[in-house]
Scaffold this active site. Sequence first.
Site, short mmCIF file in Angstrom:
data_model
loop_
_atom_site.label_atom_id
_atom_site.label_comp_id
_atom_site.label_asym_id
_atom_site.label_seq_id
_atom_site.Cartn_x
_atom_site.Cartn_y
_atom_site.Cartn_z
CG HIS A 1 -11.62 -4.92 -8.81
ND1 HIS A 1 -11.88 -6.20 -8.43
CD2 HIS A 1 -12.48 -4.68 -9.85
CE1 HIS A 1 -12.83 -6.72 -9.19
NE2 HIS A 1 -13.22 -5.82 -10.06
CG HIS B 1 -13.40 -10.26 -0.86
ND1 HIS B 1 -14.75 -10.21 -1.06
CD2 HIS B 1 -12.83 -10.46 -2.06
CE1 HIS B 1 -15.00 -10.39 -2.34
NE2 HIS B 1 -13.85 -10.55 -2.98
CG ASP C 1 -6.11 -10.15 -6.53
OD1 ASP C 1 -7.05 -9.41 -6.19
OD2 ASP C 1 -5.99 -10.63 -7.65
C1 SDX Z 1 -10.64 -8.47 -5.75
O1 SDX Z 1 -15.49 -7.74 -5.11
C2 SDX Z 1 -14.89 -8.78 -5.52
O2 SDX Z 1 -15.46 -9.87 -5.57
C3 SDX Z 1 -13.45 -8.57 -5.97
C4 SDX Z 1 -12.69 -9.81 -6.38
C5 SDX Z 1 -13.26 -10.41 -7.65
O3 SDX Z 1 -13.03 -11.61 -7.87
O4 SDX Z 1 -13.84 -9.65 -8.46
O5 SDX Z 1 -12.72 -10.76 -5.35
C6 SDX Z 1 -11.22 -9.47 -6.69
O6 SDX Z 1 -10.71 -7.30 -6.03
C7 SDX Z 1 -10.05 -8.96 -4.45
C8 SDX Z 1 -9.58 -7.79 -3.55
C9 SDX Z 1 -8.19 -7.37 -4.00
N1 SDX Z 1 -7.75 -6.15 -3.30
C10 SDX Z 1 -6.79 -6.18 -2.36
O7 SDX Z 1 -6.22 -7.20 -1.98
C11 SDX Z 1 -6.38 -4.81 -1.85
C12 SDX Z 1 -6.27 -4.84 -0.33
N2 SDX Z 1 -7.61 -5.01 0.20
C13 SDX Z 1 -8.33 -3.81 0.66
O8 SDX Z 1 -8.10 -2.70 -0.14
C14 SDX Z 1 -9.78 -4.12 1.00
O9 SDX Z 1 -9.78 -5.24 1.77
C15 SDX Z 1 -10.80 -4.28 -0.10
C16 SDX Z 1 -10.79 -3.13 -1.05
C17 SDX Z 1 -10.57 -5.54 -0.85
C18 SDX Z 1 -12.17 -4.36 0.57
O10 SDX Z 1 -12.41 -3.14 1.13
P1 SDX Z 1 -13.72 -2.87 2.00
O11 SDX Z 1 -14.71 -3.95 1.94
O12 SDX Z 1 -14.17 -1.50 1.65
O13 SDX Z 1 -13.15 -2.97 3.44
P2 SDX Z 1 -12.97 -1.77 4.40
O14 SDX Z 1 -12.07 -0.77 3.74
O15 SDX Z 1 -14.32 -1.34 4.85
O16 SDX Z 1 -12.16 -2.48 5.58
C19 SDX Z 1 -12.71 -2.67 6.85
C20 SDX Z 1 -11.52 -2.46 7.80
C21 SDX Z 1 -10.91 -1.05 7.69
O17 SDX Z 1 -10.29 -0.80 8.94
P3 SDX Z 1 -11.05 0.15 10.02
O18 SDX Z 1 -11.44 1.43 9.30
O19 SDX Z 1 -12.27 -0.68 10.45
O20 SDX Z 1 -10.04 0.35 11.12
O21 SDX Z 1 -10.45 -3.36 7.45
C22 SDX Z 1 -9.31 -2.60 7.06
C23 SDX Z 1 -9.81 -1.22 6.68
O22 SDX Z 1 -8.76 -0.25 6.86
N3 SDX Z 1 -8.73 -3.29 5.90
C24 SDX Z 1 -7.45 -3.56 5.77
C25 SDX Z 1 -7.35 -4.26 4.56
N4 SDX Z 1 -8.55 -4.37 4.01
C26 SDX Z 1 -9.42 -3.77 4.83
N5 SDX Z 1 -6.39 -3.28 6.55
C27 SDX Z 1 -5.19 -3.71 6.11
N6 SDX Z 1 -5.00 -4.40 4.96
C28 SDX Z 1 -6.05 -4.69 4.17
N7 SDX Z 1 -5.88 -5.35 3.03
#
Ligand code: SDX
Length: 427
Positions: free
Chosen positions: A271, A310, A366
């Site tokens: 997050h 996201h 971010d």
């Molecule tokens: C913020 O909610 C909000 O609005 C948050 C925010 C706010 O203003 O409050 O916008 C702020 O928290 C932004 C997000 C910051 N976090 C990151 O940058 C960390 C990296 N991102 C991931 O951890 C992820 O994208 C999340 C946590 C942000 C979202 O996770 P989800 O929605 O649970 O996505 P998911 O895990 O279901 O992903 C779907 C697929 C998966 O692959 P498969 O299982 O389908 O093979 O996408 C992949 C994930 O492994 N994936 C990524 C990835 N994010 C998702 N693969 C590589 N790198 C990534 N960053």
Amino acid sequence: MKTIQKPKLSVVDDRTGKKYELPIENRSIWAVDLKQIKVDEEDRGLYSYDPAFLNTTSCKSSITFIDGEKGILLYRGYPIEQLAEKKKYLEVAYLLIYGDLPNRRQYTEWDEEIKRHLRVNPAINYMMWALPKTSHPMPTIISAIAGLSCLNPEAKNVTDPDTRQLEIIRLIAKMPTLAAWAYRHSRDLPPVDPDPELSYTGNFLAMLFQEGNKKYQPNPAIEKALDILFTLHADHEQNCSTTAMRVIGSSHADPFAAAAGAAAGLSGPRHGGANEEVLKMLRKIGSKDRVGAHIKHVKEGEEKLMGFGHRVYKNYDPRAKIIKEAATKVFEVTGTNPLLEIAIELERIALEDEYFVKRKLYPNVDFYSGLIYEAIGIPTEMFTVLFAVARMSGWMAQWREFLLDPEQKIARPRQIYLGRGLRSVPD
Ligand code: SDX
């Protein structure tokens, strides 16, 4: 006159052959309407199961609207792009909380109220200074926010509008002071008192960087860029930390306790902690020509591409676009950040790569923010603290809206029990 049929979902329970009609309201069905679906009178009815709330609306809100497919973000109906360009963060904070932009008189009163509450009781300072200088500033500021509960016992009167108003002002006013103190403590520097003569972000910069008794004059370009960043981070509907704010607030805990919990939720690397992790990732990559190897590492599932992806945005996060533009203006003053070219190359490759395209992974808020913070001279470990400073206005708006919502009660979800059945304790 033709009566308008309310939309409904018709379902048939194959276990009994019974048909049910579930009203559809705001693209949702009431989960409690599932309770009527039973196999017999003993049955307590169906629940909905939604780990991580992937497809669950937890509230009705009028504050922020996101269209994840189109990359649209509105605060009370205003596009984030226009607010970032035309309004100050404190005007946007007022908008989020009260529903409309303040007129001149309203803004003057609001700004004066905030200035009146910038100072923090020295007891919090002593408490923060008792913590190790080496501790990460996020747990330090979480402790400080919670500590404000000790000094304001009347804050627990959450149903009193005047008390709510005062605590909202106190938290928005004091966050920059607490954040600056957390930074000064980590650098073994004496705390700097707030200066109400400066703007909200100008005062924050002064409390961070003032040297000795020499009055700090913030650079206007940097003050403006930080103000834009605060606006972009102010609210984002029902994200993890805001959900924590609402859930803790639903027990009628005081807003300082709830805000400390929200800040705790924000601190995680999935997050708000991601901005710090992005800089660590860019440093680890080290050069443009090593970006490909890192992308390969990510695609092999070794780690996430920090600052990408996201839950809601399946398009470019509109905030990331604005931050990328703001970075250019800051770098004109500070000189560019050498990590920028690695970030741009990472974005270029990722946006062309099937792995990311298929999963609709784009830069989020971010990805670029830390590059600006670092160029301003803010250390990596303070990035999430700045996120918390800005998000406090959103947490307050959402908390207030929750308390005024007649459909809300204390949050208490159910579970699917998979544990052991009844058994006796052996003698
Ligand atoms: C913020 O909610 C909000 O609005 C948050 C925010 C706010 O203003 O409050 O916008 C702020 O928290 C932004 C997000 C910051 N976090 C990151 O940058 C960390 C990296 N991102 C991931 O951890 C992820 O994208 C999340 C946590 C942000 C979202 O996770 P989800 O929605 O649970 O996505 P998911 O895990 O279901 O992903 C779907 C697929 C998966 O692959 P498969 O299982 O389908 O093979 O996408 C992949 C994930 O492994 N994936 C990524 C990835 N994010 C998702 N693969 C590589 N790198 C990534 N960053």
